[in-house]
Design a protein around this motif. Structure first.
Motif, PDB file in Angstrom:
ATOM      1  N   ALA A   1       0.830  -1.203   0.000  1.00 14.41           N
ATOM      2  CA  ALA A   1       0.000   0.000   0.000  1.00 14.41           C
ATOM      3  C   ALA A   1       0.867   1.256   0.000  1.00 14.41           C
ATOM      4  O   ALA A   1       0.608   2.203  -0.748  1.00 14.41           O
ATOM      5  CB  ALA A   1      -0.933  -0.015   1.210  1.00 14.41           C
ATOM      6  N   ILE A   2       1.911   1.248   0.822  1.00 11.48           N
ATOM      7  CA  ILE A   2       2.805   2.418   0.912  1.00 11.48           C
ATOM      8  C   ILE A   2       3.417   2.714  -0.456  1.00 11.48           C
ATOM      9  O   ILE A   2       3.589   3.854  -0.845  1.00 11.48           O
ATOM     10  CB  ILE A   2       3.913   2.163   1.975  1.00 11.48           C
ATOM     11  CG1 ILE A   2       3.287   2.146   3.374  1.00 11.48           C
ATOM     12  CG2 ILE A   2       5.022   3.213   1.874  1.00 11.48           C
ATOM     13  CD1 ILE A   2       4.210   1.606   4.473  1.00 11.48           C
ATOM     14  N   GLU A   3       3.708   1.651  -1.203  1.00 11.18           N
ATOM     15  CA  GLU A   3       4.322   1.831  -2.526  1.00 11.18           C
ATOM     16  C   GLU A   3       3.294   2.056  -3.633  1.00 11.18           C
ATOM     17  O   GLU A   3       3.642   2.094  -4.811  1.00 11.18           O
ATOM     18  CB  GLU A   3       5.187   0.610  -2.869  1.00 11.18           C
ATOM     19  CG  GLU A   3       6.420   0.516  -1.989  1.00 11.18           C
ATOM     20  CD  GLU A   3       7.184  -0.781  -2.188  1.00 11.18           C
ATOM     21  OE1 GLU A   3       7.038  -1.423  -3.255  1.00 11.18           O
ATOM     22  OE2 GLU A   3       7.928  -1.165  -1.272  1.00 11.18           O
ATOM     23  N   HIS A   4       2.025   2.135  -3.289  1.00  8.47           N
ATOM     24  CA  HIS A   4       0.966   2.302  -4.283  1.00  8.47           C
ATOM     25  C   HIS A   4       0.947   1.193  -5.326  1.00  8.47           C
ATOM     26  O   HIS A   4       0.680   1.433  -6.514  1.00  8.47           O
ATOM     27  CB  HIS A   4       1.072   3.672  -4.988  1.00  8.47           C
ATOM     28  CG  HIS A   4       0.696   4.812  -4.096  1.00  8.47           C
ATOM     29  ND1 HIS A   4       1.593   5.451  -3.278  1.00  8.47           N
ATOM     30  CD2 HIS A   4      -0.498   5.411  -3.876  1.00  8.47           C
ATOM     31  CE1 HIS A   4       0.978   6.397  -2.601  1.00  8.47           C
ATOM     32  NE2 HIS A   4      -0.300   6.400  -2.927  1.00  8.47           N
ATOM     33  N   ILE A   5       1.258  -0.015  -4.860  1.00 10.86           N
ATOM     34  CA  ILE A   5       1.167  -1.170  -5.756  1.00 10.86           C
ATOM     35  C   ILE A   5      -0.324  -1.368  -6.074  1.00 10.86           C
ATOM     36  O   ILE A   5      -1.157  -1.328  -5.164  1.00 10.86           O
ATOM     37  CB  ILE A   5       1.745  -2.420  -5.048  1.00 10.86           C
ATOM     38  CG1 ILE A   5       3.225  -2.213  -4.668  1.00 10.86           C
ATOM     39  CG2 ILE A   5       1.545  -3.679  -5.884  1.00 10.86           C
ATOM     40  CD1 ILE A   5       4.146  -1.871  -5.800  1.00 10.86           C
ATOM     41  N   THR A   6      -0.661  -1.550  -7.342  1.00 10.98           N
ATOM     42  CA  THR A   6      -2.085  -1.751  -7.672  1.00 10.98           C
ATOM     43  C   THR A   6      -2.466  -3.223  -7.528  1.00 10.98           C
ATOM     44  O   THR A   6      -3.585  -3.538  -7.122  1.00 10.98           O
ATOM     45  CB  THR A   6      -2.398  -1.294  -9.106  1.00 10.98           C
ATOM     46  OG1 THR A   6      -1.575  -2.039 -10.026  1.00 10.98           O
ATOM     47  CG2 THR A   6      -2.141   0.208  -9.279  1.00 10.98           C
TER      48      THR A   6
END
Ligand code: ATP
Ligand code: MG
Length: 573
Positions: free
Chosen positions: A230-235
């Motif tokens: 989530a922190i890395e904005h992984i989709t």
């Protein structure tokens, strides 16, 4: 586990190569405007080298991001200070690069320790986490079973302020290892055991290879993995099936924490290959106990081992695309991996001659003082790779296996009184066999037929066999290692009652210390595969030296295992 036919799996009906359920799902989401690009990550734990199973995950993650306009992060899931090391980080990076992939960001879960700590406080303040003073064993025993609910801890209803104060003191190092843990307060009767108040933080006075002694409490993998995504904005968090049961827990965290994004997790089946093991725990044992010669032993299914053995990045990528991505567990025959290598090398590896176990041949009627030269193409189908001159002299070496004294009728290589063509040269006849005092064949006296020189009119005279050879005067001594399956049973780790190391194939490597190779192989460039005619594809070992070459056989020219595997499978082993 089921045995599946790899060709069926490769192209399930109506499905083009590279198209699988994850591809289909992402394409739909993009078309529906639910996401505008796909951001993935490959999240290894740096506690060992990558293996071919990881390659499947790497190819999947990078190819999906590439197909759908995004990028892939390389993230080290380094929450366990006990087993992680910097050298594994370096090895993993080298392997991903070598496979042909470039990551967008190099990330570390340990970089999120501060944020994760804040997240833990957030849960405590919301009354969704508590500090438990019970022993690890007691907590484990209270988790219940699939049929019985868990037993709530006496600390479960501790007041928020008290929880916060205790957790802060845990961090400050006021308690001994194991004195307390932080647990999520979810549901001790949840049918999914992962939701029965899982542990989020432990006290562990252990030096971390990156954060040093900054922390004496460490988050669990479960509390780290999804939040890091989530922190890395992984989709899309693509992971193997064993995490399917953890998904409700990851979603619970995401729903109750102030995370900046909501990744979706999609699970796929791990890669299994027969005659080997693909688990870091087992591979670590092979290395630590000296069953193999390190992580990059050419018999290992690690990327480093496959590279040293002579596999190419392209062959591994092709293999991963061929086996596809499904939710069904299967075991892929090792031969499928080898076939992909053969197909790749057949097109680009140059051909040379090498004799692994030399037998001396003297051409009695070859009187020229100067050597003759045979002109041989470097590749049978690709003239752009040129040709070379191979010296022929009175004394040659041929392969011991290419001569048989009491040969059966169908033996079309050399036998007493028989004829064979020396590749690119001429036909020779075996006139005399010389033995040593122990009766072993040590030399053949042969005569050659000058009229049968390759390229001359009349050279068309046919004999049934053609063999490879080298000039004794010009050949270069070499060490050649021939590799075979590391285990002698298809599923070495299947029977838990038997230690898998007992199934190691004692003949998994054969050293040919007295090989003789043609002059052009004396200083063969590193990492460059070459076909030794009739013997297979080889690559210089990392210990090869100019003038003292060492070659590893990557793969034979034909799949000699296919038959045996079929027979074993019929027996149900
Ligand atoms: P191992 O069981 O070998 O220790 P692991 O899953 O613990 O493997 P990680 O470093 O955590 O190793 O794996 C990183 C990623 O690679 C994970 O997303 C995992 O799902 C994936 N992966 C690991 N092994 C395989 C495999 N055999 N097939 C496909 N993907 C795999
Ligand atoms: Mg893991």
């Amino acid at each position: 586990m089921t045995h599946s036919n790899p060709t069926e799996q490769a192209t399930p009906e109506g499905q083009a190569a590279g198209v699988h359920f994850i591809h289909t799902r992402l394409k739909k989401e993009i078309e529906a405007g639910q996401v505008d690009r796909v951001i993935t990550r490959f999240p290894p734990e740096p506690n060992g080298f990558l293996h071919i199973g990881h390659a499947k995950a790497i190819v999947l993650n990078f190819s999906m991001a590439d197909t759908f306009g995004g990028y892939t992060n390389l993230r080290f899931d380094d929450t366990n200070p006990a087993k992680e090391e910097q050298r594994y980080i370096e090895a993993i990076k080298e392997d991903v690069r070598w496979l042909g992939y470039t990551w967008q960001n190099e990330c570390y879960a340990s970089d999120y320790f501060d944020t994760l700590y804040e997240y833990a406080l957030h849960l405590i303040d919301a009354g969704l986490a508590y500090v438990d003073g019970q022993d690890a064993e007691v907590i484990k025993a209270q988790r219940g079973t699939l049929t019985e609910p868990g037993i709530p801890s006496p600390d479960r209803d501790r007041a928020v302020d008290e929880n916060r104060a205790l957790f802060e003191r845990m961090r400050a190092g006021e308690f001994e290892d194991g004195a307390y843990v932080l647990r999520a307060k979810i549901d001790m009767a949840a049918p999914n055991i992962n939701l029965r108040d899982p542990v989020l933080y432990r006290i562990r006075r252990q030096h971390h290879y990156r954060t040093g002694d900054q922390w004496c409490i460490y988050p669990t993998y479960d509390f780290t993995h999804g939040q890091s995504d989530a922190i890395e904005h992984i989709t899309h968090s693509l992971c193997s099936l064993e995490f399917e049961d953890h998904r409700p827990l990851y979603d619970w965290f995401i729903n109750h924490l102030p995370v900046p994004a909501r990744p979706q997790q999609i699970e796929f089946a791990r890669l299994n290959i027969d005659f080997t093991v693909l688990s870091k725990r087992r591979l670590t044992r092979l290395v630590d106990e000296g069953h193999v010669d390190g992580w990059d032993d050419p018999r290992m299914p690690t990327i480093a081992g496959l590279r040293r053995r002579g596999f190419t990045p392209q062959s591994i990528q092709n293999f991963c695309h061929e086996i596809g991505v499904t939710k069904a567990e299967s075991v892929i025959p090792f031969g499928v991996l080898e076939r992909n290598l053969r197909d790749d090398l057949n097109v680009r590896a140059e051909r040379r001659m090498a004799v692994l176990k030399p037998l001396k041949v003297v051409l009695t009627n070859f009187d020229a003082e100067q050597p003759e030269y045979a002109t041989l193409p470097n590749h049978p189908q690709d003239p752009s790779l040129g040709e070379r001159q191979v010296p022929i002299t009175k004394t040659l070496y041929i392969e011991q296996d290419d001569f048989m004294e009491d040969a059966p009728k169908k033996f079309f290589r050399l036998k007493p009184g028989g004829e064979v063509r020396l590749r690119g040269a001429f036909i020779v006849r075996c006139d005399e066999v010389i033995h040593n005092s122990e009766g072993q064949v040590v030399e053949l006296r042969c005569s050659f037929d000058p009229e049968s020189r390759s390229g001359l009119p009349g050279a068309e005279r046919k004999v049934k066999g053609t063999i490879h050879w080298v000039s004794a005067e010009h050949a270069v001594p070499a060490n050649v290692h021939l590799y075979d399956r590391l285990f002698n049973v298809p599923h070495p780790a299947k029977d838990k009652a038997v230690d898998f190391v007992t199934h190691i194939n004692p003949d998994s490597v054969e050293h040919c210390g007295g090989a003789m190779v043609e002059p052009s192989l004396a200083d063969w460039p590193a990492q460059t595969p070459v076909q030794f005619e009739r013997l297979g594809y080889f690559i210089p070992d990392i210990n090869s030296l100019p003038g003292k070459p060492v070659f590893n056989r990557a793969v034979t020219l034909r799949d000699t295992w296919a038959k045996l595997e079929k027979a074993l499978r019929a027996q149900g082993t």
